[in-house]
Design a protein around this motif. Structure first.
Motif, PDB file in Angstrom:
ATOM      1  N   ALA A  14       2.299 -14.350  -5.715  1.00 49.15           N
ATOM      2  CA  ALA A  14       3.139 -13.154  -5.769  1.00 49.15           C
ATOM      3  C   ALA A  14       3.391 -12.590  -4.370  1.00 49.15           C
ATOM      4  N   ILE A  15       2.399 -12.661  -3.510  1.00 50.32           N
ATOM      5  CA  ILE A  15       2.577 -12.229  -2.120  1.00 50.32           C
ATOM      6  C   ILE A  15       3.542 -13.161  -1.406  1.00 50.32           C
ATOM      7  N   ALA A  16       3.366 -14.459  -1.621  1.00 48.72           N
ATOM      8  CA  ALA A  16       4.242 -15.449  -0.984  1.00 48.72           C
ATOM      9  C   ALA A  16       5.691 -15.295  -1.438  1.00 48.72           C
ATOM     10  N   ASP A  17       5.887 -14.906  -2.693  1.00 47.91           N
ATOM     11  CA  ASP A  17       7.240 -14.714  -3.235  1.00 47.91           C
ATOM     12  C   ASP A  17       7.803 -13.329  -2.940  1.00 47.91           C
ATOM     13  N   LYS A  18       7.059 -12.525  -2.194  1.00 46.27           N
ATOM     14  CA  LYS A  18       7.484 -11.171  -1.809  1.00 46.27           C
ATOM     15  C   LYS A  18       7.690 -10.262  -3.029  1.00 46.27           C
ATOM     16  N   LEU A  19       6.864 -10.476  -4.057  1.00 49.16           N
ATOM     17  CA  LEU A  19       6.875  -9.604  -5.235  1.00 49.16           C
ATOM     18  C   LEU A  19       5.935  -8.423  -5.022  1.00 49.16           C
ATOM     19  N   ILE A  20       4.836  -8.688  -4.312  1.00 44.83           N
ATOM     20  CA  ILE A  20       3.859  -7.655  -3.990  1.00 44.83           C
ATOM     21  C   ILE A  20       3.454  -7.805  -2.528  1.00 44.83           C
ATOM     22  N   ALA A  21       2.795  -6.783  -2.033  1.00 47.08           N
ATOM     23  CA  ALA A  21       2.257  -6.821  -0.670  1.00 47.08           C
ATOM     24  C   ALA A  21       0.803  -6.383  -0.731  1.00 47.08           C
ATOM     25  N   PHE A  22       0.020  -6.852   0.229  1.00 48.29           N
ATOM     26  CA  PHE A  22      -1.382  -6.456   0.318  1.00 48.29           C
ATOM     27  C   PHE A  22      -1.594  -5.668   1.596  1.00 48.29           C
ATOM     28  N   SER A  23      -2.280  -4.550   1.474  1.00 48.90           N
ATOM     29  CA  SER A  23      -2.605  -3.730   2.636  1.00 48.90           C
ATOM     30  C   SER A  23      -4.089  -3.869   2.947  1.00 48.90           C
ATOM     31  N   PRO A  24      -4.431  -4.487   4.071  1.00 46.03           N
ATOM     32  CA  PRO A  24      -5.849  -4.616   4.421  1.00 46.03           C
ATOM     33  C   PRO A  24      -6.508  -3.257   4.698  1.00 46.03           C
ATOM     34  N   ASN A  25      -5.710  -2.263   5.090  1.00 42.66           N
ATOM     35  CA  ASN A  25      -6.270  -0.933   5.374  1.00 42.66           C
ATOM     36  C   ASN A  25      -6.797  -0.257   4.115  1.00 42.66           C
ATOM     37  N   THR A  26      -6.046  -0.356   3.026  1.00 46.33           N
ATOM     38  CA  THR A  26      -6.440   0.295   1.775  1.00 46.33           C
ATOM     39  C   THR A  26      -7.108  -0.667   0.801  1.00 46.33           C
ATOM     40  N   GLY A  27      -6.911  -1.967   0.988  1.00 43.56           N
ATOM     41  CA  GLY A  27      -7.452  -2.957   0.061  1.00 43.56           C
ATOM     42  C   GLY A  27      -6.687  -3.002  -1.248  1.00 43.56           C
ATOM     43  N   LYS A  28      -5.428  -2.574  -1.219  1.00 43.82           N
ATOM     44  CA  LYS A  28      -4.638  -2.501  -2.449  1.00 43.82           C
ATOM     45  C   LYS A  28      -3.412  -3.403  -2.381  1.00 43.82           C
ATOM     46  N   PHE A  29      -3.026  -3.843  -3.565  1.00 42.50           N
ATOM     47  CA  PHE A  29      -1.808  -4.617  -3.740  1.00 42.50           C
ATOM     48  C   PHE A  29      -0.727  -3.646  -4.209  1.00 42.50           C
ATOM     49  N   THR A  30       0.447  -3.734  -3.591  1.00 42.44           N
ATOM     50  CA  THR A  30       1.534  -2.805  -3.900  1.00 42.44           C
ATOM     51  C   THR A  30       2.760  -3.568  -4.353  1.00 42.44           C
ATOM     52  N   LEU A  31       3.396  -3.058  -5.381  1.00 45.37           N
ATOM     53  CA  LEU A  31       4.602  -3.655  -5.929  1.00 45.37           C
ATOM     54  C   LEU A  31       5.770  -3.437  -4.974  1.00 45.37           C
ATOM     55  N   LEU A  32       6.481  -4.506  -4.655  1.00 42.43           N
ATOM     56  CA  LEU A  32       7.673  -4.415  -3.818  1.00 42.43           C
ATOM     57  C   LEU A  32       8.914  -4.334  -4.698  1.00 42.43           C
ATOM     58  N   LYS A  33      10.053  -4.093  -4.095  1.00 42.11           N
ATOM     59  CA  LYS A  33      11.318  -3.916  -4.832  1.00 42.11           C
ATOM     60  C   LYS A  33      11.609  -5.114  -5.744  1.00 42.11           C
TER      61      LYS A  33
END
Length: 155
Positions: A94-113
């Motif tokens: 999902a990260i590779a397909d740019k569906l979500i992003a991971f933030s190392p600062n917060t440790g959270k996965f976030t939904l992208l557009k």
């Protein structure tokens, strides 16, 4: 043990069809993760533990009740949640397909557009992931990070 390689004149590989259970197909896990982020996460982001806990709940109807009772009484009995490597692999895809992003600062996965559009299309489809949509609708955003930390701290 020595293998008699000199006796083998030719090695033939045949591709055989092996069906993969739907629960372990990356596209199914990706769709579930997108729904988790869209329907049951504040700011459309969540940590790995929340995604693993919800994935665990998807495995049977009995677990639905465990999660719902956990939300109502966070001090109740904590479930023993197994970590599913298929979720980790789906997150990578999902990260590779740019569906979500991971933030190392917060440790959270976030939904992208792009992931949000995919999640909306899953929600609009009446015959896709019906049980998951129903459970996530019941949970809403009430499964907080505090509850999740309590569940995984007990280990």
């Amino acid at each position: 043990m020595d293998l008699p390689y000199e006796l083998a004149h030719k090695i033939i590989f045949k591709r055989r069809k092996v069906s993969v259970a739907a629960d372990y197909r990356p596209i199914t896990k990706i769709a579930q993760i997108l729904l988790m982020l869209y329907l049951s996460s504040r700011n459309k982001s969540a940590n790995l533990f929340k995604l693993q806990l919800l994935n665990w709940a998807f495995k049977s109807k009995d677990r639905d009740q465990v999660i719902l009772s956990l939300i109502q009484d966070p001090l109740s009995n904590y479930p023993l949640v197994s970590m599913d490597p298929a979720v980790n692999r789906a997150l990578q895809f999902a990260i590779a397909d740019k569906l979500i992003a991971f933030s190392p600062n917060t440790g959270k996965f976030t939904l992208l557009k792009k992931g949000e559009e995919f999640a909306k299309s899953i929600i609009e489809s009446k015959d896709i992931l019906e049980d998951e949509k129903e459970l996530l609708g019941k949970i809403g955003t009430r499964l907080t990070d505090k509850i999740i930390s309590l569940v995984f701290k007990v280990r």
